[in-house]
Design an enzyme around this catalytic site. Structure first.
Site, PDB file in Angstrom:
ATOM      1  N   HIS A 272       0.846  -1.203   0.000  1.00 54.81           N
ATOM      2  CA  HIS A 272       0.000   0.000   0.000  1.00 54.81           C
ATOM      3  C   HIS A 272       0.884   1.258   0.000  1.00 54.81           C
ATOM      4  O   HIS A 272       0.515   2.274  -0.591  1.00 54.81           O
ATOM      5  CB  HIS A 272      -0.904   0.017   1.239  1.00 54.81           C
ATOM      6  CG  HIS A 272      -1.967  -1.037   1.218  1.00 54.81           C
ATOM      7  ND1 HIS A 272      -3.301  -0.747   1.129  1.00 54.81           N
ATOM      8  CD2 HIS A 272      -1.887  -2.391   1.259  1.00 54.81           C
ATOM      9  CE1 HIS A 272      -4.009  -1.865   1.131  1.00 54.81           C
ATOM     10  NE2 HIS A 272      -3.156  -2.880   1.220  1.00 54.81           N
TER      11      HIS A 272
ATOM     12  N   ASP B 183      -5.487   6.142   2.046  1.00 51.30           N
ATOM     13  CA  ASP B 183      -5.848   4.788   1.637  1.00 51.30           C
ATOM     14  C   ASP B 183      -7.308   4.523   2.039  1.00 51.30           C
ATOM     15  O   ASP B 183      -7.755   5.003   3.091  1.00 51.30           O
ATOM     16  CB  ASP B 183      -4.919   3.794   2.364  1.00 51.30           C
ATOM     17  CG  ASP B 183      -4.968   2.401   1.774  1.00 51.30           C
ATOM     18  OD1 ASP B 183      -3.995   2.021   1.111  1.00 51.30           O
ATOM     19  OD2 ASP B 183      -5.984   1.692   1.972  1.00 51.30           O
TER      20      ASP B 183
END
Ligand code: UDX
Length: 471
Positions: free
Chosen positions: A30, A126
């Protein structure tokens, strides 16, 4: 506003860059795409601050040039960070970091008032960071979410409650091969590995929080491109009624990794493998890597190893710590090492993007993580898919059955060396392999067109930058 003045009307002062605060989830798969987005936004005239948890904070020097790093306390016990209980980890992060993040953002906004101009235009977090996304909204700052996996996976997130209601989930032995009518080409087995009831409930609850956060955000940034996921992207637009920016593959939109950005690696890269690749014939080597989180049983590791040995091909295999569940290191049988001496190279961590770009690489045996899949497509390396769980299952379905740029390792009851060997031979020797390689070359052209000036991803990125600058 007069020319040459800032947005508060102060004349004669060169306007400062608008600032974006980027909040990656602290997992390598990520962090990397978020840092590539950071570089792309900075290149297009925005000031960038990466806000990271203290847990797994990247080395400051690993940030793209010009980007700042600020860490926020997360108060997480190291056992939780090291566990594979992702829902508990993500819930705890959101609980513990919401207030420090809110304070940080409020402080930045106060400073903006005092200093005039520049200031925070936007927060990009995110999708898993639902609490900071909410904090930004409450402070009146536009908040965008970044999905680092595929658009198809985000559609599964959106549909999760309905999939549960219809009895597809939790996955059961009896319904594994049932098609998911609402989401072709997925079968029920592609939605999730089987989970016990408490894990299923926790995961469903996490997805509900994620989806609610995204629905209330100002937009969703997707690390994908229209040519492969247009239908899914359009469906997300219809379902959420928010702006959607398909800007991927992010690793192609920002400058290639430099020695400095390689410091964001999970482990030190073994660059000697590149020299070894230089000694191999073009298209001859199989690269094998299962990403950053996936783990397999010790028995499965042996089956992979003996399958590679039986294929009689040169291979480069990343065996990182904890690839075998619960083990920091593994020892392979000496007869196996003897049999593959000279043609098999085993390392702890590879400079993967460079490896995939090397002309000696002929195929990639992968766990079908989304970053690995995009990196393989952009380097036109056909894939052998051995997904281990989560989004990887659906991605493998698209790679093999929709885009047809890879083949699957067939697994009946369990993974076998015969299954590994057969998949390698199908892709690297057989007629099917030739067809897959042709498709992959076409896909390579398509992805280059999407990311070049005026391509769909380039335009989506410009659209995103314009949105942020006008916020
Ligand atoms: C998981 C999910 O499966 C993925 O879909 C999601 O987007 C992130 O979390 P992960 O195991 O991290 O995936 O795999 P992947 O998404 O493929 O990312 C792995 C990254 O690590 C890639 O960018 C790859 O280049 C890098 N890597 C991996 C290395 O640089 N060296 C290695 O030796 C192995």
């Amino acid at each position: 506003m007069a020319p040459g003045s800032d947005r508060n009307g102060h004349e004669g002062r060169r306007p400062r860059r608008r600032r974006v605060l980027l909040l990656p989830l602290p997992y390598h798969g990520h962090i990397n795409p978020m840092l590539r987005l950071a570089a792309a936004l900075h290149d297009r005239g925005l000031a960038v601050t990466v806000v990271h948890t203290e847990t797994r904070a990247p080395d400051r020097r690993s940030l793209p040039a010009g980007c700042e790093l600020v860490t926020v306390p997360d108060g997480l016990p190291p056992e939780l960070a090291a566990s594979d209980d992702i829902p508990s980890f993500v819930f705890a992060l959101n609980r513990n970091c919401a207030a420090p993040f809110r304070d940080l953002l409020a402080g930045a906004l106060r400073q903006e008032e005092e200093e005039d101009g520049g200031g925070v235009a936007c927060v990009v977090a995110d999708v898993d960071w639902f609490a900071p996304l909410a904090a930004a909204r409450e402070l009146g700052v536009p908040a965008l979410a970044l999905m680092t996996s595929s658009a198809a996976r985000f559609r599964v997130y959106l549909a999760y409650p309905r999939l549960c209601e219809k009895g597809y989930l939790p996955v059961q032995e009896s319904n594994m091969d049932m098609p998911v009518d609402e989401h072709p080409p997925l079968l029920v087995r592609d939605l999730q590995v089987m989970m016990d009831t408490s894990r299923h409930v926790a995961y469903a609850s996490l997805l509900a929080h994620i989806v609610a956060g995204v629905r209330q955000s100002s937009g969703l940034i997707l690390n994908t491109f229209n040519a492969i996921e247009r239908t899914d992207v359009e469906q997300i637009r219809r379902d959420t009624a928010i702006r959607v920016f398909p800007v991927g593959p992010l690793h192609m939109l920002s400058p290639p990794a430099t020695a400095a950005t390689q410091k964001s690696s999970l482990l030190p890269e073994d660059r000697s493998c590149l020299e070894w690749l230089n000694t191999q014939l073009p298209g001859s080597v199989l690269f094998v890597s299962f990403g950053t989180l996936a783990s397999i049983d010790a028995d499965e590791l042996l089956e992979v190893a003996w399958g590679l040995a039986a294929s009689n091909r040169p291979f480069l295999w990343v065996v990182r710590p904890r690839l075998v569940r619960g083990r920091d290191s593994v020892e392979l049988p000496s007869e196996l090492l003897e049999e593959t001496r000279g043609r098999g190279r085993i390392i702890r961590w590879a400079p993967q993007e460079e490896v995939l770009s090397h002309p000696a690489i002929g195929a990639f045996l992968t766990h079908s993580g989304w970053n690995s899949t995009l990196e393989s497509i952009s380097r036109t390396v056909p894939m052998i898919c051995k997904p281990c769980g989560g989004d990887q299952l659906g991605t493998a379905r698209y790679v093999c059955d929709v885009w047809k740029v890879g083949v699957r390792v067939e697994v009946e009851d369990k993974l076998t060396r015969g299954g590994i060997q057969a998949a390698i031979e199908r892709l690297m020797d057989g007629i099917e392999g030739g067809v897959v390689r042709d498709r992959m070359r076409e896909m390579g052209d398509v992805v280059s067109k999407c990311t070049m000036k005026g391509g769909s991803s380039d335009l989506a990125l410009q659209d995103l930058v314009d949105f942020i600058k006008s916020s």
